[in-house]
Design a protein around this motif. Sequence first.
Motif, PDB file in Angstrom:
ATOM      1  N   PHE A   1      29.551  27.387  11.715  1.00 22.84           N
ATOM      2  CA  PHE A   1      30.056  28.353  10.611  1.00 22.84           C
ATOM      3  C   PHE A   1      31.545  27.951   9.863  1.00 22.84           C
ATOM      4  CE2 PHE A   1      33.181  31.867   9.835  1.00 22.84           C
ATOM      5  CZ  PHE A   1      32.513  32.553   9.037  1.00 22.84           C
ATOM      6  N   ALA A   2      32.252  27.110  10.700  1.00 18.30           N
ATOM      7  CA  ALA A   2      33.672  26.880  10.167  1.00 18.30           C
ATOM      8  C   ALA A   2      33.556  25.804   9.197  1.00 18.30           C
ATOM      9  CB  ALA A   2      34.545  26.520  11.239  1.00 18.30           C
ATOM     10  N   ASN A   3      32.484  25.009   9.249  1.00 17.64           N
ATOM     11  CA  ASN A   3      32.448  23.836   8.261  1.00 17.64           C
ATOM     12  C   ASN A   3      31.871  24.278   7.105  1.00 17.64           C
ATOM     13  OD1 ASN A   3      32.252  20.582   8.856  1.00 17.64           O
ATOM     14  ND2 ASN A   3      30.523  21.081   7.763  1.00 17.64           N
ATOM     15  N   THR A   4      30.863  25.000   6.828  1.00 21.75           N
ATOM     16  CA  THR A   4      30.282  25.355   5.672  1.00 21.75           C
ATOM     17  C   THR A   4      31.317  26.566   4.864  1.00 21.75           C
ATOM     18  OG1 THR A   4      28.917  27.055   6.581  1.00 21.75           O
ATOM     19  CG2 THR A   4      28.138  25.067   5.936  1.00 21.75           C
ATOM     20  N   SER A   5      31.845  27.380   5.732  1.00 20.93           N
ATOM     21  CA  SER A   5      33.063  28.418   5.177  1.00 20.93           C
ATOM     22  C   SER A   5      34.177  27.898   4.598  1.00 20.93           C
ATOM     23  CB  SER A   5      33.205  29.590   6.396  1.00 20.93           C
ATOM     24  OG  SER A   5      33.732  28.878   7.144  1.00 20.93           O
ATOM     25  N   SER A   6      34.595  26.973   5.530  1.00 21.84           N
ATOM     26  CA  SER A   6      35.883  26.395   5.049  1.00 21.84           C
ATOM     27  C   SER A   6      35.606  25.403   3.882  1.00 21.84           C
ATOM     28  CB  SER A   6      36.604  25.574   6.193  1.00 21.84           C
ATOM     29  OG  SER A   6      35.720  24.331   6.660  1.00 21.84           O
ATOM     30  N   SER A   7      34.532  24.607   3.783  1.00 23.79           N
ATOM     31  CA  SER A   7      34.330  23.826   2.781  1.00 23.79           C
ATOM     32  C   SER A   7      34.247  24.197   1.664  1.00 23.79           C
ATOM     33  CB  SER A   7      32.981  23.070   3.132  1.00 23.79           C
ATOM     34  OG  SER A   7      32.815  21.909   1.870  1.00 23.79           O
TER      35      SER A   7
END
Length: 260
Positions: free
Chosen positions: A81-87
């Motif tokens: 979740f953190a990877n796509t949302s932060s990108s």
Amino acid sequence: MGVRRFGRWNMLGLYTLAQREMRRFLAVWTQTLAAPLITAGLFLAVFALAIGPARGDVMGVPFIQFLAPGILMMTVIQNAFANTSSSIMTAKVQGNIVDTLMPPLSPAELLLGYLAGAIGRGLFVAVPIGIATAFFLGGVAHPFWALIYVVLGSAFMGGVGILTAIVATKFDQQAAISNFIIQPLSFLSGTFYSIEALPRPIYFATHANPVFYLIDGARYGFIGRSDSSPWLGLGVCALATALVLALGWHWFRSGYRMKE
């Protein structure tokens, strides 16, 4: 209007986006990979020292063995979740999202490119935790099931991260979704307990939560025990993932909150 000259799929563009997403989290590996591993280890250490010896068996296995697969899956989905949302969120806030939208990439290619980073990060986190868990358990009961649920969990939460970043207009909104929705779903989905101990209304409500099936499926993969059928969990998670990705594809196609 320009004409696509790459055939049905722009494989070079898709590969480049996927590679960028992978390099993005590998460049800060101490934050994106090492930190989650340490956190997962601390969870297991605290529970082992605090209540492990006093806690009875759960599903016929020692409590720590029951707990380890849930910690693994919780770590995987939070990082996906953190990877796509932060990108996407960072690109929107900094104003360089146009660098991703302007190249000749279709909505499906954008979706798959971002998902590649989420699944890659999920696997990078899962492998060392899984090896340590397998060593602790003396093996893995169903390795194929464990791998399927790790990949499916990464894809599902990677898709949720895409939707979150598209909807949010600032980091505060993204953090609110993470803190008040994603983390509660992770903690209250049978990670630390068997749902058989829950009151009936909460027990049935838990079965409507796809994250429960992800954690339960990972547990089945590692220790061969679960609260529900792994086939049922696979069906529910696959359907939930398909719905999330379909909505993400639609929003990429329409440019919803991406071209404002």
